[in-house]
Design a protein around this motif. Sequence first.
Motif, PDB file in Angstrom:
ATOM      1  N   ARG A 118     -17.638  41.294   2.513  1.00 54.47           N
ATOM      2  CA  ARG A 118     -16.432  41.561   3.290  1.00 54.47           C
ATOM      3  C   ARG A 118     -15.539  42.405   2.387  1.00 54.47           C
ATOM      4  O   ARG A 118     -15.150  41.976   1.295  1.00 54.47           O
ATOM      5  CB  ARG A 118     -15.750  40.251   3.678  1.00 54.47           C
ATOM      6  N   LEU A 147     -18.713  44.136   6.190  1.00 54.27           N
ATOM      7  CA  LEU A 147     -17.551  43.943   7.067  1.00 54.27           C
ATOM      8  C   LEU A 147     -16.342  44.573   6.403  1.00 54.27           C
ATOM      9  O   LEU A 147     -16.047  44.284   5.244  1.00 54.27           O
ATOM     10  CB  LEU A 147     -17.306  42.447   7.282  1.00 54.27           C
ATOM     11  N   ALA A 166     -19.291  46.215  10.683  1.00 52.16           N
ATOM     12  CA  ALA A 166     -18.299  45.575  11.547  1.00 52.16           C
ATOM     13  C   ALA A 166     -16.920  45.771  10.939  1.00 52.16           C
ATOM     14  O   ALA A 166     -16.778  46.079   9.751  1.00 52.16           O
ATOM     15  CB  ALA A 166     -18.610  44.091  11.710  1.00 52.16           C
ATOM     16  N   THR A 168     -12.704  44.169  11.164  1.00 54.57           N
ATOM     17  CA  THR A 168     -11.818  43.117  11.653  1.00 54.57           C
ATOM     18  C   THR A 168     -11.024  43.612  12.857  1.00 54.57           C
ATOM     19  O   THR A 168     -10.356  44.639  12.791  1.00 54.57           O
ATOM     20  CB  THR A 168     -10.848  42.668  10.554  1.00 54.57           C
ATOM     21  N   TYR A 208     -15.242  42.433  14.500  1.00 56.80           N
ATOM     22  CA  TYR A 208     -15.322  41.101  13.903  1.00 56.80           C
ATOM     23  C   TYR A 208     -14.126  40.340  14.461  1.00 56.80           C
ATOM     24  O   TYR A 208     -12.982  40.587  14.088  1.00 56.80           O
ATOM     25  CB  TYR A 208     -15.275  41.216  12.385  1.00 56.80           C
ATOM     26  N   ASN A 209     -14.402  39.432  15.397  1.00 57.91           N
ATOM     27  CA  ASN A 209     -13.347  38.811  16.193  1.00 57.91           C
ATOM     28  C   ASN A 209     -12.943  37.459  15.606  1.00 57.91           C
ATOM     29  O   ASN A 209     -13.790  36.684  15.164  1.00 57.91           O
ATOM     30  CB  ASN A 209     -13.828  38.634  17.635  1.00 57.91           C
ATOM     31  N   GLY A 241     -18.666  41.801  20.190  1.00 57.88           N
ATOM     32  CA  GLY A 241     -18.413  41.709  18.759  1.00 57.88           C
ATOM     33  C   GLY A 241     -18.957  40.427  18.165  1.00 57.88           C
ATOM     34  O   GLY A 241     -19.672  39.656  18.808  1.00 57.88           O
ATOM     35  N   THR A 242     -18.603  40.187  16.918  1.00 60.35           N
ATOM     36  CA  THR A 242     -19.072  39.039  16.155  1.00 60.35           C
ATOM     37  C   THR A 242     -17.964  37.997  16.065  1.00 60.35           C
ATOM     38  O   THR A 242     -16.891  38.286  15.527  1.00 60.35           O
ATOM     39  CB  THR A 242     -19.465  39.480  14.730  1.00 60.35           C
ATOM     40  N   SER A 244     -15.856  34.741  14.767  1.00 64.19           N
ATOM     41  CA  SER A 244     -15.619  34.092  13.482  1.00 64.19           C
ATOM     42  C   SER A 244     -14.670  32.924  13.688  1.00 64.19           C
ATOM     43  O   SER A 244     -13.665  33.045  14.394  1.00 64.19           O
ATOM     44  CB  SER A 244     -15.005  35.087  12.495  1.00 64.19           C
TER      45      SER A 244
END
Length: 341
Positions: A118, A147, A166, A168, A208-209, A241-242, A244
């Motif tokens: 990240r 990320l 990805a 944020t 990236y949710n 999206g992904t 989190s």
Amino acid sequence: DFYHVDRRLGTDDTLAGVTAALRAFGIRVVLDGVFHHVGRDFWAFRDLLRNGERSAYRTWFAGVDFGRRSPRGDPFHYEPWEGHFDLVKLNLHNPDVRGHLFGAVRSWVDRFGIDGLRLDVAYALDAGFLRDLAAFCRTLREDFWLLGEAIHGDYRRVAAPGLCDAVTNYECFKGLHSSHNDRNYFELAHSLDRQFGANGLYRGVAGYNFADNHDVNRVASVLRNKAHLYPLHLLLFTMPGTPSVYAGSEWGIEGVKAGGDDRPLRPALPSPAAARALGRHPDLAAAVARFADVRHRSPALRRGGYRPLHVASEQFAFEREADGERVVVVVNAAASAARVE
């Protein structure tokens, strides 16, 4: 020291043991890569403070100018991160700096078996450095995942072919809670259509949710109606999206910054029992686990496109489709049942 774990937290062997245990459970490991700046105690900056213009590391840092003093009283000026002179900006054009950082990443892969990074303040990283870092990481592992943190601006500067995988999604972070607090699903629907709809800016870019993280107030403290934790997390796991979940928020743990102090957001969580005791919503974790399981088994929710079907103040419906599967997501934030055509 990029090459060793801070001794206040443990040793290199401690981290190697943790990552090995996680991999045994099928959990991949992503470390935080802070490559834009360092603290004033970074060894090369201490050398600059000690040796001044004679330091071999004066070009490791951005904007070093011996013609004026820094706000910290140093006999030279330097570029900080966004005005915070405790954080010294690295000169990412310097090949020695790049070599030092890339070598650290290689050591993390070799020693700890990490699966990705990240990238802190990726929005502020030099574009050439970001592209070269991404290329280097993928020589270490083809599936190395990157990320990028982007709080504002065009996400395509961070997540695109050859850059991060990805980014944020702060735009939808805000919409997730304010759409519930303001009884206004139009806000979130507008963002999702702008980003991922038929003419979306970020089709093909993975957002990236998140509903909260280590930098912002816990979502259980932000929502006025705590019942909205359930439709909010359903949206989190079904939007493009992904998803989190910030550690502890699956139990509804609350936390609000106090005068800029982030520590209330980051309590120690030594066990699930301790997390449950801190949280006020014991049923939420099971719901989050259910949403995660549904997403995991659905190609449409993991990779599908996005099409809005219905938007009202407190009702929202959209479709995701991929690999012959169609999923319709419907949420109702009102206190009573609603019919959606």
